[in-house]
Scaffold this motif. Structure first.
Motif, short mmCIF file in Angstrom:
data_model
loop_
_atom_site.label_atom_id
_atom_site.label_comp_id
_atom_site.label_asym_id
_atom_site.label_seq_id
_atom_site.Cartn_x
_atom_site.Cartn_y
_atom_site.Cartn_z
N VAL A 113 37.21 -31.11 11.73
CA VAL A 113 37.17 -29.66 11.49
C VAL A 113 36.37 -29.43 10.22
CG1 VAL A 113 38.51 -27.56 11.15
CG2 VAL A 113 39.44 -29.39 12.57
N VAL A 114 35.19 -28.85 10.37
CA VAL A 114 34.31 -28.63 9.22
C VAL A 114 34.30 -27.14 8.90
CG1 VAL A 114 32.00 -28.92 8.27
CG2 VAL A 114 32.87 -30.57 9.95
N MET A 115 34.70 -26.81 7.68
CA MET A 115 34.74 -25.42 7.21
C MET A 115 33.66 -25.22 6.16
SD MET A 115 38.89 -25.17 6.72
CE MET A 115 39.02 -26.90 6.23
N ILE A 116 32.75 -24.30 6.40
CA ILE A 116 31.64 -24.05 5.48
C ILE A 116 31.67 -22.59 5.06
CG2 ILE A 116 29.12 -23.99 5.24
CD1 ILE A 116 29.04 -26.22 7.37
N TRP A 117 31.80 -22.37 3.75
CA TRP A 117 31.71 -21.02 3.20
C TRP A 117 30.27 -20.76 2.79
CZ3 TRP A 117 29.99 -19.34 -1.56
CH2 TRP A 117 30.17 -17.98 -1.82
N TYR A 118 29.83 -19.50 2.95
CA TYR A 118 28.51 -19.14 2.47
C TYR A 118 28.52 -17.70 1.96
CZ TYR A 118 27.83 -16.41 6.75
OH TYR A 118 27.96 -15.48 7.75
N PRO A 119 27.67 -17.37 0.98
CA PRO A 119 27.57 -16.00 0.49
C PRO A 119 26.62 -15.19 1.37
CG PRO A 119 26.13 -17.39 -0.79
CD PRO A 119 26.81 -18.29 0.22
N GLN A 120 26.93 -13.92 1.56
CA GLN A 120 26.03 -13.04 2.31
C GLN A 120 25.10 -12.37 1.31
OE1 GLN A 120 27.98 -9.92 4.49
NE2 GLN A 120 26.10 -9.21 5.46
N LEU A 121 23.85 -12.81 1.30
CA LEU A 121 22.84 -12.34 0.36
C LEU A 121 21.59 -11.94 1.13
CD1 LEU A 121 23.11 -15.33 -2.15
CD2 LEU A 121 24.18 -13.08 -2.43
N GLN A 122 20.75 -11.13 0.50
CA GLN A 122 19.48 -10.78 1.11
C GLN A 122 18.42 -11.80 0.71
OE1 GLN A 122 18.78 -6.59 0.13
NE2 GLN A 122 19.81 -5.99 2.02
N LEU A 123 18.71 -13.04 1.12
CA LEU A 123 17.81 -14.16 0.90
C LEU A 123 17.53 -14.83 2.24
CD1 LEU A 123 19.30 -15.99 -2.24
CD2 LEU A 123 17.20 -14.64 -2.16
N LEU A 124 16.34 -15.33 2.41
CA LEU A 124 15.97 -15.97 3.66
C LEU A 124 16.91 -17.14 3.97
CD1 LEU A 124 13.97 -16.11 6.04
CD2 LEU A 124 12.57 -17.65 4.64
N GLU A 125 17.21 -17.94 2.94
CA GLU A 125 18.06 -19.11 3.15
C GLU A 125 19.45 -18.71 3.66
OE1 GLU A 125 15.02 -20.11 0.06
OE2 GLU A 125 16.40 -18.45 0.40
N SER A 126 19.96 -17.62 3.12
CA SER A 126 21.29 -17.15 3.52
C SER A 126 21.27 -16.60 4.94
CB SER A 126 21.78 -16.08 2.54
OG SER A 126 23.04 -15.57 2.94
N THR A 127 20.26 -15.80 5.27
CA THR A 127 20.23 -15.17 6.60
C THR A 127 19.95 -16.19 7.71
OG1 THR A 127 17.88 -14.63 6.28
CG2 THR A 127 19.50 -12.96 5.65
N GLN A 128 19.26 -17.27 7.39
CA GLN A 128 18.96 -18.27 8.42
C GLN A 128 20.05 -19.32 8.58
OE1 GLN A 128 15.17 -19.96 7.28
NE2 GLN A 128 14.01 -18.40 8.37
N LEU A 129 20.94 -19.44 7.60
CA LEU A 129 21.89 -20.56 7.58
C LEU A 129 22.78 -20.58 8.81
CD1 LEU A 129 23.15 -22.98 6.14
CD2 LEU A 129 24.69 -21.37 4.97
N VAL A 130 23.35 -19.44 9.19
CA VAL A 130 24.33 -19.43 10.27
C VAL A 130 23.70 -19.90 11.58
CG1 VAL A 130 25.83 -17.99 11.69
CG2 VAL A 130 25.80 -17.69 9.21
#
Length: 284
Positions: free
Chosen positions: A191-208
């Motif tokens: 079970v892998v749990m990954i938290w991420y911040p929601q930012l207006q950055l390309l890296e953030s928007t592409q991660l999911v």
């Protein structure tokens, strides 16, 4: 990353979402008699004073956990999580906030293994002291990402992995993706749990989308994605809008538990009229 201190953000809206998910996953894993291992790659100090100068600088907990602490009408999963926060505050007043190792300390059984990694020297010392009496526990000042190869597959066979780096360094996005792939290659039912911040950055928007593709290829039990949007960007497009959790091999109960809680979280934690959530999953 070595300069990052979570104490500035302890108990904020992102912690609420992250620790609600963590609580539900650990509750589920504890239902089976067989022990399991929890690997926390960015463990922090274990607990934080919300009355201290770090937390008081921006008082982020005031728009997070403080908005839920005294409510009597919480859905059962949220009430359970809040009971852990209250157990961390024995005098009844919200003075301390439990980090993920403290939540784990409440929920793991003596036979369950905890492997906590924290690079910041001060936070590492605090965490090691806090967990020193807990059995089957190791606290390390090594890089948590690099430890996955040593930790998986786990001797307990059952394992959960929590990754929540600060993302202050953009390479964290690529490291999270690589770590997910490595974890699932080594133990496909982790079970892998990954938290991420929601930012207006390309890296953030592409991660999911990249996480979904990796889980599609390797996770035995599919994936779940939840995002809580609470704020708008400033006039320059900066600021954290919210945060999300991506879970590979989620408990089958998790989707419905989150669905029960998310409308109230939007209501209580939303900072503008457009606050919203996303909840999606793919089962195998």
């Amino acid at each position: 990353m070595l300069a990052y201190r979570h104490a500035f953000h302890a108990g904020n809206h992102a912690d609420v979402l992250k620790h609600l998910v963590l609580t539900r996953v650990l509750r589920y894993m504890g239902e089976k008699d067989k022990p399991y291992t929890l690997i926390d790659t960015h463990a922090g100090a274990g607990g934080y004073s919300v009355e201290g100068r770090y937390a008081q600088k921006n008082a982020e907990y005031g728009e997070g956990v403080a908005r839920l602490y005294d409510r009597k009408d919480l859905p059962a999963p949220l009430a359970d999580y809040m009971s852990l926060v209250k157990a961390f505050n024995p005098d009844g007043q919200l003075r301390q906030y439990p980090g993920s190792p403290a939540i784990a300390n409440f929920l793991l059984r003596e036979t369950d293994r905890l492997r906590a990694y924290e690079l910041h020297s001060t936070d590492h010392r605090i965490l090691a002291s806090y967990l020193e009496s807990r059995p089957n526990t190791q606290v390390s000042d090594r890089d948590g990402f690099s430890a996955i190869k040593a930790e998986l597959p786990s001797p307990t066979r059952r394992a959960a992995l929590l990754m929540d780096p600060s993302y202050e360094i953009k390479t964290d996005y690529a490291k999270v993706l690589t770590a997910l792939r490595e974890a699932l290659e080594r133990a496909a039912d982790t079970v892998v749990m990954i938290w991420y911040p929601q930012l207006q950055l390309l890296e953030s928007t592409q991660l999911v989308q990249r996480l979904k593709a990796s889980a599609d290829a390797a996770a035995k039990k599919g994936w779940l994605h939840v995002r809580l949007t609470v704020a708008q960007a400033d006039e320059r497009g900066f600021g954290m809008l919210g945060s999300g959790m991506f879970i590979a091999n989620p408990p089958f109960t998790l989707h419905d538990e989150l669905a029960e809680c998310l409308p109230l979280l939007v209501e209580r934690l939303g900072q503008y009229d457009g606050a919203n959530y996303v909840l999606e999953q793919k089962t195998v």
